[in-house]
Structures are given as structure tokens and as C-alpha cells.
Scaffold this active site. Structure first.
Site, mmCIF file in Angstrom:
data_model
loop_
_atom_site.group_PDB
_atom_site.id
_atom_site.type_symbol
_atom_site.label_atom_id
_atom_site.label_comp_id
_atom_site.label_asym_id
_atom_site.label_seq_id
_atom_site.Cartn_x
_atom_site.Cartn_y
_atom_site.Cartn_z
ATOM 1 N N ASN A 31 5.799 33.149 -44.667
ATOM 2 C CA ASN A 31 6.537 32.943 -43.421
ATOM 3 C C ASN A 31 7.925 32.387 -43.732
ATOM 4 O OD1 ASN A 31 5.089 30.592 -44.184
ATOM 5 N ND2 ASN A 31 5.134 29.772 -42.116
ATOM 6 N N GLU A 83 10.863 30.728 -41.561
ATOM 7 C CA GLU A 83 11.251 30.202 -40.252
ATOM 8 C C GLU A 83 12.765 30.145 -40.122
ATOM 9 O OE1 GLU A 83 8.998 26.549 -39.775
ATOM 10 O OE2 GLU A 83 7.143 27.684 -39.480
ATOM 11 N N CYS A 127 6.586 36.052 -39.617
ATOM 12 C CA CYS A 127 5.297 35.697 -40.220
ATOM 13 C C CYS A 127 5.155 36.330 -41.607
ATOM 14 C CB CYS A 127 4.155 36.203 -39.351
ATOM 15 S SG CYS A 127 3.989 35.366 -37.768
ATOM 16 N N GLU A 174 2.600 37.973 -42.823
ATOM 17 C CA GLU A 174 1.985 39.306 -42.817
ATOM 18 C C GLU A 174 3.020 40.388 -42.568
ATOM 19 O OE1 GLU A 174 1.116 36.593 -41.224
ATOM 20 O OE2 GLU A 174 -0.983 36.571 -40.624
ATOM 21 N N CYS A 227 -1.712 36.080 -36.337
ATOM 22 C CA CYS A 227 -1.323 36.006 -34.924
ATOM 23 C C CYS A 227 -1.405 37.390 -34.292
ATOM 24 C CB CYS A 227 0.083 35.434 -34.791
ATOM 25 S SG CYS A 227 1.397 36.631 -35.124
ATOM 26 N N CYS A 243 1.116 40.083 -35.501
ATOM 27 C CA CYS A 243 0.782 40.601 -36.839
ATOM 28 C C CYS A 243 -0.418 41.537 -36.763
ATOM 29 C CB CYS A 243 0.528 39.449 -37.804
ATOM 30 S SG CYS A 243 2.057 38.572 -38.203
#
Ligand code: THU
Length: 134
Positions: A47, A49, A58, A60, A89, A92
Site C-alpha cells: 500500500n 498512502e 492498496c 493488491e 477491500c 480490490c
């Protein structure tokens, strides 16, 4: 649980290692992902940010973008590594469904403990996929 073969074990280790690259100064929640492609290649992501929170991505989807841009579209395994074995999530799940609904999904802790052993399609029942447009 189905035992993991060599490639799958390598993917688990790759996801755990990828989490070390996570840039997560806001959530402190480090995520690593690994996609095992049909040709045996492994693509990883973490990830990343951003101070503008929604601009973060993310692990993935980072791994997926790497894989697709390198010509891999068919995946047999998705590994997500977090401190608590959390699962992907919704966004994803949707992104993964596009390419490999049948892929096995393993959510593991950084110690390698498996918390979830499922498939992409099982994680997104009644999902909207390319077939939905036909
Ligand atoms: N995160 C992922 O990387 N993958 C997921 O499937 C769940 C959430 C990240 C996004 C954010 O950087 C942090 O975890 C906390 O939500």
C-alpha cells in the site's frame, strides 16, 4: 486447508516481504500483496498512502497494475499479508474479479499464519464482471 506447493509458498513469502515496503504513515497498517501468475511469475505490491487520503492505493491493486503492465493477466493465487490477516477491500476484490475469479486468495499474517483461504469469486458473490456486460 489444501497444502501449498513451492510457487504458492514463494508467493506467501513475497507478500510478507512486500509489506516491508509499505508507505503507510497515516494508517500505520502495512499491507503486502503477491500475485502468482499462470506462467509462474510473482508480482508484488504494497500500500502507498498519500497526504490526500483517497489518492492512496492498496497493495493488491499495485501488484495487479504491475502484473498487467508486464503482460500477466491470469493468476492462480493472490496473497495478502498484514499484521492481523485482514482480507482485501471491496475495490480490490472488484479489480481482481476482472482477471481471475477462480484465483485462490490467502490472507496471512506476517508470521505466515493463514486467516482466510478462499477464492476471488467467493469473496465477491454476485460480482459485476466482464461477463456481466454480454
Ligand atoms: N489496504 C490495502 O492495501 N489493501 C486492502 O485490501 C485493505 C486496505 C490499505 C489501504 C490503506 O493504506 C491501509 O491499508 C488502511 O486502510
Amino acid at each position: 486447508m489444501q497444502p501449498l506447493d513451492d510457487g504458492q509458498q514463494r508467493a506467501v513469502q513475497a507478500a510478507i516481504q512486500a509489506a516491508q515496503q509499505a508507505y503507510a504513515p497515516y494508517s500505520q497498517y502495512h499491507v503486502g500483496a503477491a500475485l502468482l501468475a499462470a506462467d509462474g511469475r510473482i508480482f508484488t505490491g504494497c500500500n502507498v498512502e498519500n497526504a490526500s487520503y483517497p489518492a492512496g492505493i492498496c497493495a493488491e491493486r499495485g501488484a495487479l497494475a504491475k502484473a498487467v503492465s508486464e503482460g500477466a493477466r491470469d493468476f492462480s493465487l493472490v496473497v495478502v499479508a498484514t499484521q492481523n490477516g485482514g482480507s482485501p477491500c471491496g475495490i480490490c476484490r472488484q479489480s481482481l474479479l476482472e482477471f481471475s475469479p477462480a484465483a485462490r486468495v490467502l490472507c496471512v499474517t506476517f508470521e505466515g499464519l493463514v486467516h482466510v483461504d478462499s477464492t476471488v469469486a467467493e469473496l465477491l458473490p454476485f460480482g459485476f464482471s466482464p461477463r456481466s456486460l454480454i
